[in-house]
Design a protein around this motif. Sequence first.
Motif, mmCIF file in Angstrom:
data_model
loop_
_atom_site.group_PDB
_atom_site.id
_atom_site.type_symbol
_atom_site.label_atom_id
_atom_site.label_comp_id
_atom_site.label_asym_id
_atom_site.label_seq_id
_atom_site.Cartn_x
_atom_site.Cartn_y
_atom_site.Cartn_z
ATOM 1 N N GLU A 1 0.849 -1.193 0.000
ATOM 2 C CA GLU A 1 0.000 0.000 0.000
ATOM 3 C C GLU A 1 0.889 1.248 0.000
ATOM 4 N N ASP B 1 2.502 4.870 1.174
ATOM 5 C CA ASP B 1 3.017 5.345 2.463
ATOM 6 C C ASP B 1 1.913 6.128 3.212
ATOM 7 N N LYS B 2 1.605 5.666 4.421
ATOM 8 C CA LYS B 2 0.535 6.300 5.242
ATOM 9 C C LYS B 2 0.827 7.775 5.523
ATOM 10 N N HIS B 3 2.121 8.084 5.721
ATOM 11 C CA HIS B 3 2.477 9.479 6.044
ATOM 12 C C HIS B 3 2.149 10.408 4.882
ATOM 13 N N ILE C 1 -0.249 9.952 2.738
ATOM 14 C CA ILE C 1 -1.715 10.138 2.723
ATOM 15 C C ILE C 1 -2.107 11.154 3.802
ATOM 16 N N GLU C 2 -1.546 10.993 4.999
ATOM 17 C CA GLU C 2 -1.892 11.911 6.110
ATOM 18 C C GLU C 2 -1.539 13.355 5.764
#
Length: 313
Positions: free
Chosen positions: A196, A198-200, A202-203
């Motif tokens: 998936e 990188d969550k950072h 998206i944030e």
Amino acid sequence: MKPKKAKDFLRVLDFSVDEVKTVLTRANELKKELKTGKKSEAAKGKILGLLFEKHSTRTRISFESAMYNLGGNCTFLSSKDLQLNRGEPLKDTARVLSRYLDCLVVRTFGQNIVEELANWASIPVINGLTDQHHPCQALSDIMTVIEKKSQGFNLDDIKGLKIAWVGDGNNVAHSWIEVCARLDLNLYLACPKGYEPDKHIIEESLKDSKANIVVVNDPIKAVEDADVINTDVWASMGQEDEEDERKEIFKNYQVNTKLLSHAKKDAIVLHCLPAHRGQEITEEVLEGPQSVVWDQAENKMHLHRALLEFLVK
Ligand code: CP
Ligand code: NVA
């Protein structure tokens, strides 16, 4: 001492909403003008350097063509020929190149490399692809979506669309997340577990944005009733030794006729190219009536002209 900075474009979030809109709108104007034989001479007398550590067909040639079309000149710098390859620091290279050039496009591995170059360069530095981002690609891709899915290139018309990304949560996916965030769009990404985005990223992207960014593992969920379907290679440059493993992991993430049947009938299919037929996309879909990949590739040149006009003063 660090030199005075020009504006860089290292990731889409480096541009405000207004800046993204300005560049997209101008790219569309320049495209129309060029078809009527009119040419902007915004880069007359300016020199663009292209420092590439990875292969490229589209990004290199479309930037070169864009610069020549604006009345400027280019010089291609293969990193293996530079003293950089013999250990000269990035900060020294950046300061020296700034004395010779008016702008630098860099294609490399880590985002930290373009950041270091930009930090020390006094000229604008443009990210022409890193392992983390491909911002110019996402801008020209969204230009293609606006062109195909709006009336008269109206950016507001694409707000309600469902946009799907199928495959790896890679550099291009990250830049798509950022551009969709800047334009308040509705993006569903279907990636295998562990691949998936990188969550950072998206944030960070969702701060001050009304975008809807959803990550799922089921490609059908992402593609169901979608207006736009986008994909990219399963193994990016630098991941060649993971190719066999990834073929197995990504085998259910192929954009084929069956997957496409879940989308809207008039859905368009994008691929930044180069494509691996039979892997992330089938020949039938890539060459089929819903594919817009050749216009998408052309738009890189128009978008790069608008970007160079905007950054090179
Ligand atoms: N889409 C893209 O960046 O293509 P190249 O790798 O050929 O530049
Ligand atoms: N994700 C791909 C994009 C190529 C244009 C790569 O980094 O190789």
